[in-house]
Design a protein around this motif. Structure first.
Motif, PDB file in Angstrom:
ATOM      1  N   SER A  82      -3.113   6.714  14.393  1.00  0.00           N
ATOM      2  CA  SER A  82      -3.702   5.963  15.509  1.00  0.00           C
ATOM      3  C   SER A  82      -2.882   4.736  15.874  1.00  0.00           C
ATOM      4  CB  SER A  82      -5.125   5.532  15.155  1.00  0.00           C
ATOM      5  OG  SER A  82      -5.120   4.692  14.004  1.00  0.00           O
ATOM      6  N   ALA A  83      -1.979   4.297  14.995  1.00  0.00           N
ATOM      7  CA  ALA A  83      -1.180   3.099  15.251  1.00  0.00           C
ATOM      8  C   ALA A  83       0.029   3.102  14.334  1.00  0.00           C
ATOM      9  CB  ALA A  83      -2.006   1.827  15.025  1.00  0.00           C
ATOM     10  N   SER A  84       0.990   2.222  14.629  1.00  0.00           N
ATOM     11  CA  SER A  84       2.176   2.105  13.780  1.00  0.00           C
ATOM     12  C   SER A  84       2.649   0.658  13.777  1.00  0.00           C
ATOM     13  CB  SER A  84       3.298   3.022  14.269  1.00  0.00           C
ATOM     14  OG  SER A  84       3.719   2.640  15.579  1.00  0.00           O
ATOM     15  N   GLU A  85       3.364   0.286  12.721  1.00  0.00           N
ATOM     16  CA  GLU A  85       3.909  -1.069  12.587  1.00  0.00           C
ATOM     17  C   GLU A  85       5.197  -1.023  11.783  1.00  0.00           C
ATOM     18  OE1 GLU A  85      -0.149  -3.858  12.524  1.00  0.00           O
ATOM     19  OE2 GLU A  85       1.031  -3.562  10.703  1.00  0.00           O
ATOM     20  N   TRP A  86       6.136  -1.889  12.152  1.00  0.00           N
ATOM     21  CA  TRP A  86       7.302  -2.150  11.328  1.00  0.00           C
ATOM     22  C   TRP A  86       6.970  -3.341  10.445  1.00  0.00           C
ATOM     23  CZ3 TRP A  86      11.420   0.953  10.910  1.00  0.00           C
ATOM     24  CH2 TRP A  86      11.694   1.850  11.950  1.00  0.00           C
ATOM     25  N   LYS A  87       7.155  -3.172   9.123  1.00  0.00           N
ATOM     26  CA  LYS A  87       6.793  -4.222   8.177  1.00  0.00           C
ATOM     27  C   LYS A  87       7.972  -4.553   7.268  1.00  0.00           C
ATOM     28  CE  LYS A  87       2.378  -5.060   8.926  1.00  0.00           C
ATOM     29  NZ  LYS A  87       1.875  -6.420   9.233  1.00  0.00           N
ATOM     30  N   LEU A  88       8.098  -5.838   6.928  1.00  0.00           N
ATOM     31  CA  LEU A  88       9.029  -6.235   5.893  1.00  0.00           C
ATOM     32  C   LEU A  88       8.498  -5.740   4.546  1.00  0.00           C
ATOM     33  CD1 LEU A  88       9.738  -9.889   7.035  1.00  0.00           C
ATOM     34  CD2 LEU A  88      11.380  -7.994   7.072  1.00  0.00           C
ATOM     35  N   PRO A  89       9.361  -5.342   3.623  1.00  0.00           N
ATOM     36  CA  PRO A  89       8.885  -4.895   2.312  1.00  0.00           C
ATOM     37  C   PRO A  89       7.970  -5.908   1.634  1.00  0.00           C
ATOM     38  CG  PRO A  89      11.189  -4.338   2.555  1.00  0.00           C
ATOM     39  CD  PRO A  89      10.824  -5.170   3.748  1.00  0.00           C
ATOM     40  N   GLY A  90       8.302  -7.192   1.749  1.00  0.00           N
ATOM     41  CA  GLY A  90       7.473  -8.224   1.138  1.00  0.00           C
ATOM     42  C   GLY A  90       6.069  -8.266   1.701  1.00  0.00           C
ATOM     43  N   GLU A  91       5.924  -7.959   2.990  1.00  0.00           N
ATOM     44  CA  GLU A  91       4.592  -7.939   3.600  1.00  0.00           C
ATOM     45  C   GLU A  91       3.743  -6.817   3.016  1.00  0.00           C
ATOM     46  OE1 GLU A  91       4.776  -9.375   8.096  1.00  0.00           O
ATOM     47  OE2 GLU A  91       6.279  -7.813   7.712  1.00  0.00           O
ATOM     48  N   ILE A  92       4.370  -5.690   2.715  1.00  0.00           N
ATOM     49  CA  ILE A  92       3.636  -4.582   2.111  1.00  0.00           C
ATOM     50  C   ILE A  92       3.270  -4.915   0.667  1.00  0.00           C
ATOM     51  CG2 ILE A  92       3.804  -2.160   1.390  1.00  0.00           C
ATOM     52  CD1 ILE A  92       5.569  -1.697   3.869  1.00  0.00           C
ATOM     53  N   LEU A  93       4.214  -5.465  -0.064  1.00  0.00           N
ATOM     54  CA  LEU A  93       3.957  -5.786  -1.471  1.00  0.00           C
ATOM     55  C   LEU A  93       2.863  -6.833  -1.631  1.00  0.00           C
ATOM     56  CD1 LEU A  93       7.598  -5.864  -2.895  1.00  0.00           C
ATOM     57  CD2 LEU A  93       5.885  -4.066  -3.181  1.00  0.00           C
ATOM     58  N   GLU A  94       2.772  -7.759  -0.696  1.00  0.00           N
ATOM     59  CA  GLU A  94       1.803  -8.850  -0.790  1.00  0.00           C
ATOM     60  C   GLU A  94       0.522  -8.571  -0.005  1.00  0.00           C
ATOM     61  OE1 GLU A  94       3.858 -12.325   0.483  1.00  0.00           O
ATOM     62  OE2 GLU A  94       5.464 -12.100  -1.014  1.00  0.00           O
ATOM     63  N   GLY A  95       0.511  -7.524   0.813  1.00  0.00           N
ATOM     64  CA  GLY A  95      -0.623  -7.260   1.695  1.00  0.00           C
ATOM     65  C   GLY A  95      -1.641  -6.306   1.105  1.00  0.00           C
ATOM     66  N   ASN A  96      -2.613  -5.949   1.935  1.00  0.00           N
ATOM     67  CA  ASN A  96      -3.701  -5.059   1.522  1.00  0.00           C
ATOM     68  C   ASN A  96      -3.319  -3.610   1.844  1.00  0.00           C
ATOM     69  OD1 ASN A  96      -6.196  -4.122   0.655  1.00  0.00           O
ATOM     70  ND2 ASN A  96      -7.187  -4.497   2.638  1.00  0.00           N
ATOM     71  N   TYR A  97      -2.448  -3.069   0.999  1.00  0.00           N
ATOM     72  CA  TYR A  97      -1.959  -1.707   1.191  1.00  0.00           C
ATOM     73  C   TYR A  97      -2.237  -0.878  -0.062  1.00  0.00           C
ATOM     74  CZ  TYR A  97       0.462  -3.509   5.291  1.00  0.00           C
ATOM     75  OH  TYR A  97       0.744  -4.077   6.510  1.00  0.00           O
ATOM     76  N   HIS A  98      -2.220   0.443   0.108  1.00  0.00           N
ATOM     77  CA  HIS A  98      -2.482   1.341  -1.010  1.00  0.00           C
ATOM     78  C   HIS A  98      -1.450   1.103  -2.118  1.00  0.00           C
ATOM     79  CE1 HIS A  98      -2.984   5.055  -3.296  1.00  0.00           C
ATOM     80  NE2 HIS A  98      -4.137   5.243  -2.664  1.00  0.00           N
ATOM     81  N   PRO A  99      -1.877   1.149  -3.403  1.00  0.00           N
ATOM     82  CA  PRO A  99      -0.931   0.934  -4.502  1.00  0.00           C
ATOM     83  C   PRO A  99       0.263   1.895  -4.485  1.00  0.00           C
ATOM     84  CG  PRO A  99      -3.186   0.872  -5.315  1.00  0.00           C
ATOM     85  CD  PRO A  99      -3.263   1.291  -3.879  1.00  0.00           C
ATOM     86  N   SER A 123      14.287   0.685   9.357  1.00  0.00           N
ATOM     87  CA  SER A 123      14.920   0.239  10.585  1.00  0.00           C
ATOM     88  C   SER A 123      16.439   0.366  10.460  1.00  0.00           C
ATOM     89  CB  SER A 123      14.536  -1.216  10.872  1.00  0.00           C
ATOM     90  OG  SER A 123      14.884  -2.046   9.771  1.00  0.00           O
ATOM     91  N   PRO A 124      17.181   0.340  11.575  1.00  0.00           N
ATOM     92  CA  PRO A 124      18.635   0.510  11.500  1.00  0.00           C
ATOM     93  C   PRO A 124      19.338  -0.505  10.594  1.00  0.00           C
ATOM     94  CG  PRO A 124      17.897   0.841  13.749  1.00  0.00           C
ATOM     95  CD  PRO A 124      16.702   0.368  12.973  1.00  0.00           C
ATOM     96  N   ASP A 125      18.795  -1.713  10.484  1.00  0.00           N
ATOM     97  CA  ASP A 125      19.399  -2.703   9.586  1.00  0.00           C
ATOM     98  C   ASP A 125      18.887  -2.586   8.158  1.00  0.00           C
ATOM     99  OD1 ASP A 125      16.829  -3.718   9.777  1.00  0.00           O
ATOM    100  OD2 ASP A 125      17.421  -5.626  10.698  1.00  0.00           O
ATOM    101  N   GLY A 126      17.966  -1.651   7.914  1.00  0.00           N
ATOM    102  CA  GLY A 126      17.444  -1.427   6.578  1.00  0.00           C
ATOM    103  C   GLY A 126      16.461  -2.468   6.091  1.00  0.00           C
ATOM    104  N   GLN A 127      16.033  -3.372   6.967  1.00  0.00           N
ATOM    105  CA  GLN A 127      15.207  -4.502   6.540  1.00  0.00           C
ATOM    106  C   GLN A 127      13.711  -4.276   6.688  1.00  0.00           C
ATOM    107  OE1 GLN A 127      16.672  -7.261   5.029  1.00  0.00           O
ATOM    108  NE2 GLN A 127      18.382  -5.814   5.155  1.00  0.00           N
ATOM    109  N   LYS A 128      13.295  -3.297   7.495  1.00  0.00           N
ATOM    110  CA  LYS A 128      11.869  -3.083   7.728  1.00  0.00           C
ATOM    111  C   LYS A 128      11.482  -1.636   7.471  1.00  0.00           C
ATOM    112  CE  LYS A 128      11.066  -6.858  11.009  1.00  0.00           C
ATOM    113  NZ  LYS A 128      10.530  -7.240  12.334  1.00  0.00           N
ATOM    114  N   VAL A 129      10.199  -1.455   7.149  1.00  0.00           N
ATOM    115  CA  VAL A 129       9.636  -0.134   6.852  1.00  0.00           C
ATOM    116  C   VAL A 129       8.624   0.235   7.938  1.00  0.00           C
ATOM    117  CG1 VAL A 129       8.307   1.236   5.194  1.00  0.00           C
ATOM    118  CG2 VAL A 129       9.923  -0.507   4.364  1.00  0.00           C
TER     119      VAL A 129
END
Length: 204
Positions: free
Chosen positions: A163-180, A60-66
């Motif tokens: 099929s879809a998109s989301e802006w996520k905080l890095p911490g949400e990805i690290l703690e969530g159910n995402y590919h290693p 994101s423009p502020d560098g805070q989300k992926v």
């Protein structure tokens, strides 16, 4: 003859923990002879070769989300990077530019691509028959930070790929159910940011 591309920035200021660019060395008069392969031939190629990919963490423009996209095709029909296969003769950055234009409709200058990490994958499935043969990849991962809300508004997902998109905080990805692999890249992203902040403090 050795031709080193512009994104090969040797002698970087950062510590040796991080590589600042990906060198591209062209020896001799190389000319790409890439042709379209039908699925049956491409499947044989995937059985015998590791394909190179350029994938991008879009920030994101502020560098805070992926920005993450939910892919609708194998080998990773789930939340993933933007990007895909490199073509012969492309530098990783040139590949990333082509892929961002194809998948999101964005035209991004090469100087905005910053290296995050490299890693390799082995997927148990693929889109081409026989699907269960899977595929193996070597990834060059970059980050690209969007400039402003106007550029964010230009992002249009390719419906054939996502099929879809989301802006996520890095911490949400690290703690969530995402590919290693996605988690690893985000971890490297945060580590690189921390190092940059430390270096800025040392300059003061």
């Amino acid at each position: 003859e050795v031709d080193t591309a512009a994104d090969s920035r040797a002698g970087a200021n950062r510590s040796n923990m991080f590589q600042s660019g990906v060198p591209y060395h062209k020896t001799g008069a190389f000319k790409t002879r890439r042709t379209f392969l039908p699925d049956d031939q491409y499947g044989v190629a995937l059985d015998n070769l590791v394909k190179g990919c350029t994938d991008i963490l879009l920030l994101s423009p502020d560098g805070q989300k992926v920005f993450t996209g939910k892919r609708c095709v194998q080998p990773q029909p789930d939340w993933w990077f933007m990007g895909g296969r490199m073509f012969p003769g492309e530098t990783p950055v040139e590949s990333g530019q082509r892929l961002l234009k194809r998948e999101l409709g964005l035209e991004v200058e090469g100087s905005r691509f910053k290296v995050v990490c490299t890693q390799t994958f082995a997927f148990g499935m693929r889109e081409q028959a026989p699907k269960e043969h899977g595929t193996t990849d070597a990834q060059f991962c970059y980050k690209v930070q969007l400039l402003d809300d106007e550029e964010v508004g230009k992002v249009v997902l390719d419906p054939n790929e996502y099929s879809a998109s989301e802006w996520k905080l890095p911490g949400e990805i690290l703690e969530g159910n995402y590919h290693p692999a996605l988690k690893y890249a985000v971890g490297c992203l945060l580590a690189g940011k921390a190092l940059e902040e430390m270096e800025e403090c040392e300059k003061k």
